[in-house]
Motif scaffolding. Structure first.
Motif, PDB file in Angstrom:
ATOM      1  N   ALA A 155     -20.291  10.611 -16.087  1.00 33.11           N
ATOM      2  CA  ALA A 155     -20.335  10.845 -14.643  1.00 33.11           C
ATOM      3  C   ALA A 155     -19.055  10.290 -14.023  1.00 33.11           C
ATOM      4  O   ALA A 155     -18.735   9.105 -14.195  1.00 33.11           O
ATOM      5  CB  ALA A 155     -21.561  10.162 -14.039  1.00 33.11           C
ATOM      6  N   TRP A 156     -18.360  11.128 -13.285  1.00 32.10           N
ATOM      7  CA  TRP A 156     -17.059  10.722 -12.736  1.00 32.10           C
ATOM      8  C   TRP A 156     -16.952  11.114 -11.269  1.00 32.10           C
ATOM      9  O   TRP A 156     -17.192  12.254 -10.897  1.00 32.10           O
ATOM     10  CB  TRP A 156     -15.922  11.401 -13.515  1.00 32.10           C
ATOM     11  N   ASN A 157     -16.600  10.126 -10.434  1.00 33.59           N
ATOM     12  CA  ASN A 157     -16.337  10.434  -9.032  1.00 33.59           C
ATOM     13  C   ASN A 157     -15.120   9.690  -8.499  1.00 33.59           C
ATOM     14  O   ASN A 157     -14.849   9.729  -7.304  1.00 33.59           O
ATOM     15  CB  ASN A 157     -17.570  10.132  -8.164  1.00 33.59           C
ATOM     16  N   GLY A 158     -14.391   9.014  -9.380  1.00 39.26           N
ATOM     17  CA  GLY A 158     -13.169   8.349  -8.962  1.00 39.26           C
ATOM     18  C   GLY A 158     -13.351   6.948  -8.421  1.00 39.26           C
ATOM     19  O   GLY A 158     -12.360   6.246  -8.180  1.00 39.26           O
ATOM     20  N   ARG A 159     -14.585   6.513  -8.231  1.00 40.76           N
ATOM     21  CA  ARG A 159     -14.803   5.153  -7.733  1.00 40.76           C
ATOM     22  C   ARG A 159     -14.516   4.138  -8.830  1.00 40.76           C
ATOM     23  O   ARG A 159     -14.518   4.455 -10.023  1.00 40.76           O
ATOM     24  CB  ARG A 159     -16.235   4.998  -7.225  1.00 40.76           C
ATOM     25  N   ALA A 160     -14.281   2.908  -8.416  1.00 38.05           N
ATOM     26  CA  ALA A 160     -13.890   1.860  -9.360  1.00 38.05           C
ATOM     27  C   ALA A 160     -14.928   1.667 -10.453  1.00 38.05           C
ATOM     28  O   ALA A 160     -14.583   1.462 -11.625  1.00 38.05           O
ATOM     29  CB  ALA A 160     -13.670   0.542  -8.610  1.00 38.05           C
ATOM     30  N   ARG A 164     -14.261   1.947 -14.512  1.00 35.04           N
ATOM     31  CA  ARG A 164     -14.527   0.855 -15.452  1.00 35.04           C
ATOM     32  C   ARG A 164     -15.500   1.292 -16.537  1.00 35.04           C
ATOM     33  O   ARG A 164     -15.335   0.939 -17.710  1.00 35.04           O
ATOM     34  CB  ARG A 164     -15.077  -0.360 -14.702  1.00 35.04           C
ATOM     35  N   ALA A 165     -16.534   2.050 -16.159  1.00 36.68           N
ATOM     36  CA  ALA A 165     -17.513   2.503 -17.155  1.00 36.68           C
ATOM     37  C   ALA A 165     -16.859   3.431 -18.169  1.00 36.68           C
ATOM     38  O   ALA A 165     -17.053   3.280 -19.381  1.00 36.68           O
ATOM     39  CB  ALA A 165     -18.675   3.203 -16.454  1.00 36.68           C
ATOM     40  N   MET A 166     -16.078   4.397 -17.691  1.00 39.25           N
ATOM     41  CA  MET A 166     -15.425   5.343 -18.603  1.00 39.25           C
ATOM     42  C   MET A 166     -14.448   4.624 -19.524  1.00 39.25           C
ATOM     43  O   MET A 166     -14.410   4.877 -20.737  1.00 39.25           O
ATOM     44  CB  MET A 166     -14.690   6.420 -17.805  1.00 39.25           C
ATOM     45  N   HIS A 167     -13.656   3.721 -18.984  1.00 38.06           N
ATOM     46  CA  HIS A 167     -12.679   2.990 -19.795  1.00 38.06           C
ATOM     47  C   HIS A 167     -13.381   2.147 -20.855  1.00 38.06           C
ATOM     48  O   HIS A 167     -12.944   2.110 -22.019  1.00 38.06           O
ATOM     49  CB  HIS A 167     -11.829   2.097 -18.894  1.00 38.06           C
ATOM     50  N   SER A 168     -14.476   1.490 -20.493  1.00 36.48           N
ATOM     51  CA  SER A 168     -15.200   0.649 -21.448  1.00 36.48           C
ATOM     52  C   SER A 168     -15.860   1.471 -22.545  1.00 36.48           C
ATOM     53  O   SER A 168     -16.076   0.980 -23.652  1.00 36.48           O
ATOM     54  CB  SER A 168     -16.261  -0.184 -20.721  1.00 36.48           C
ATOM     55  N   ALA A 169     -16.196   2.730 -22.231  1.00 36.61           N
ATOM     56  CA  ALA A 169     -16.901   3.584 -23.193  1.00 36.61           C
ATOM     57  C   ALA A 169     -15.966   4.350 -24.115  1.00 36.61           C
ATOM     58  O   ALA A 169     -16.437   5.117 -24.964  1.00 36.61           O
ATOM     59  CB  ALA A 169     -17.795   4.577 -22.435  1.00 36.61           C
ATOM     60  N   LEU A 170     -14.660   4.157 -24.004  1.00 38.48           N
ATOM     61  CA  LEU A 170     -13.709   4.921 -24.807  1.00 38.48           C
ATOM     62  C   LEU A 170     -13.987   4.851 -26.314  1.00 38.48           C
ATOM     63  O   LEU A 170     -13.882   5.874 -27.008  1.00 38.48           O
ATOM     64  CB  LEU A 170     -12.277   4.453 -24.521  1.00 38.48           C
ATOM     65  N   PRO A 171     -14.345   3.690 -26.885  1.00 33.24           N
ATOM     66  CA  PRO A 171     -14.636   3.680 -28.324  1.00 33.24           C
ATOM     67  C   PRO A 171     -15.758   4.629 -28.722  1.00 33.24           C
ATOM     68  O   PRO A 171     -15.728   5.207 -29.813  1.00 33.24           O
ATOM     69  CB  PRO A 171     -15.031   2.213 -28.586  1.00 33.24           C
ATOM     70  N   LEU A 172     -16.731   4.815 -27.834  1.00 30.42           N
ATOM     71  CA  LEU A 172     -17.826   5.746 -28.112  1.00 30.42           C
ATOM     72  C   LEU A 172     -17.386   7.187 -27.874  1.00 30.42           C
ATOM     73  O   LEU A 172     -17.747   8.095 -28.632  1.00 30.42           O
ATOM     74  CB  LEU A 172     -19.032   5.409 -27.237  1.00 30.42           C
ATOM     75  N   VAL A 241     -22.744   8.126 -19.525  1.00 29.96           N
ATOM     76  CA  VAL A 241     -21.854   7.056 -19.079  1.00 29.96           C
ATOM     77  C   VAL A 241     -21.693   7.171 -17.570  1.00 29.96           C
ATOM     78  O   VAL A 241     -21.330   8.230 -17.049  1.00 29.96           O
ATOM     79  CB  VAL A 241     -20.475   7.158 -19.763  1.00 29.96           C
ATOM     80  N   MET A 242     -21.953   6.095 -16.858  1.00 29.70           N
ATOM     81  CA  MET A 242     -21.817   6.123 -15.408  1.00 29.70           C
ATOM     82  C   MET A 242     -21.611   4.717 -14.863  1.00 29.70           C
ATOM     83  O   MET A 242     -21.958   3.731 -15.507  1.00 29.70           O
ATOM     84  CB  MET A 242     -23.050   6.755 -14.749  1.00 29.70           C
ATOM     85  N   GLY A 243     -21.021   4.636 -13.690  1.00 27.23           N
ATOM     86  CA  GLY A 243     -20.861   3.353 -13.034  1.00 27.23           C
ATOM     87  C   GLY A 243     -22.183   2.876 -12.474  1.00 27.23           C
ATOM     88  O   GLY A 243     -23.040   3.677 -12.097  1.00 27.23           O
ATOM     89  N   ALA A 244     -22.353   1.561 -12.431  1.00 27.72           N
ATOM     90  CA  ALA A 244     -23.548   0.972 -11.818  1.00 27.72           C
ATOM     91  C   ALA A 244     -23.174   0.550 -10.405  1.00 27.72           C
ATOM     92  O   ALA A 244     -22.429  -0.409 -10.208  1.00 27.72           O
ATOM     93  CB  ALA A 244     -24.029  -0.233 -12.632  1.00 27.72           C
ATOM     94  N   TYR A 245     -23.668   1.299  -9.446  1.00 27.30           N
ATOM     95  CA  TYR A 245     -23.302   1.051  -8.054  1.00 27.30           C
ATOM     96  C   TYR A 245     -24.369   0.214  -7.381  1.00 27.30           C
ATOM     97  O   TYR A 245     -25.540   0.578  -7.369  1.00 27.30           O
ATOM     98  CB  TYR A 245     -23.130   2.387  -7.313  1.00 27.30           C
ATOM     99  N   GLY A 246     -23.950  -0.909  -6.833  1.00 23.79           N
ATOM    100  CA  GLY A 246     -24.927  -1.759  -6.171  1.00 23.79           C
ATOM    101  C   GLY A 246     -24.292  -3.025  -5.660  1.00 23.79           C
ATOM    102  O   GLY A 246     -23.086  -3.249  -5.798  1.00 23.79           O
ATOM    103  N   ARG A 247     -25.123  -3.854  -5.052  1.00 26.57           N
ATOM    104  CA  ARG A 247     -24.659  -5.130  -4.509  1.00 26.57           C
ATOM    105  C   ARG A 247     -25.480  -6.251  -5.118  1.00 26.57           C
ATOM    106  O   ARG A 247     -26.674  -6.107  -5.348  1.00 26.57           O
ATOM    107  CB  ARG A 247     -24.807  -5.148  -2.984  1.00 26.57           C
TER     108      ARG A 247
END
Length: 274
Positions: A155-160, A164-172, A241-247
């Protein structure tokens, strides 16, 4: 990906998320550490007798001793699944703090979701996701998923968080036969203040040895979670793979709609990073 940490929700059985983590560690030749957390009983009535306090302490000590006694069993189990480097850790303390401190020494944390223990609910898993500081794979315990990594949806939308999620998942991602890039749009409210060039995400992935098929996602925030899972299903993905958005400020644990929906309804493991 050399050091993987998995949360052992109990010290008597090996849960589906632990089996998933062991399979992942075996594939990467990584070390697997399982951590069991014994949270202390801290709420005692002011009128409680010393005998009650002593009884609580005795119970806690018994649980810790029983958990420590499972180390040899776990190590033999992990070795039998092809994970030669492993260990069994027992921590007395708060769950969030234990995962944050232990996670500092690991590349990835594997958590169980929708299981039978108190820390497998969406809210509880969310607290760990937002505070542990490391990438997480959240494994639905009611599905018994395999660590296949043949088809992965991103899942990609350009947010930070998605970066980070995509970069961390590169080995997979490099190991996957098919990678589907679910491309959404995000309007940064600070864009007028801070102008940072946005890299071409497809070119970035190709540069890292990942070829993708692009799927555009045009939906509102309220429907984004369901739409992501639908596209992942169509792609027959075995990981999302997706970012975890929250506070995660003070006592506030609040997820964005897409993150919460994915955790509540995902039938496949979800790789997340806050």
């Amino acid at each position: 990906m050399r050091d993987i940490l998995v949360y052992a929700s109990n010290h008597r059985t090996f849960t589906p998320s632990m089996r998933y983590a062991a399979s992942l560690a075996a594939r990467f030749g990584a070390r697997l550490n399982a951590v069991y957390v014994q949270e202390p009983v801290t709420i005692v009535p002011s009128y409680a007798a010393m005998q009650l306090v002593a009884e609580i302490r005795r119970f806690t000590n018994e649980q810790i001793a029983e958990a420590l006694g499972q180390r040899e069993k776990f190590c033999a189990w992990a070795c039998g699944l092809g994970v030669a480097s492993n260990d069994w850790l027992v921590i007395e303390g708060g769950m969030r703090e234990a995962m944050a401190q232990t996670g500092n020494w690991h590349d990835l944390l594997v958590l169980g979701l929708r299981g039978e223990t108190g820390w497998s609910g969406v809210a509880e898993v969310g607290q760990v996701l937002l505070t542990c500081g490391v990438p997480c794979i959240v494994v639905p315990e009611d599905r018994m998923p395999a660590a296949a990594f043949q088809s992965i949806a991103v899942a990609w939308n350009g947010r930070a968080e998605s970066v980070r999620a995509m970069h961390s998942a590169l080995p997979l991602l490099r190991r996957a036969e098919n990678v589907t890039l679910i491309h959404g749009e995000f309007v940064d409210p600070l864009a007028a203040v801070t102008r940072v060039p946005t890299p071409d995400v497809e070119a970035y992935l190709v540069q890292h040895g990942v070829k993708v098929r692009k799927r555009l996602l045009d939906t509102g925030d309220d429907e984004a979670g369901a739409a992501l899972l639908a596209v992942a299903g169509e792609a027959r993905a075995d990981l999302l793979v997706m970012g975890a958005y929250g506070r995660a400020r003070f006592s506030e644990w609040l997820f964005g709609g897409a993150t919460r929906h994915a955790l509540e309804h995902a039938a496949i493991p979800v790789f997340m990073r806050h």
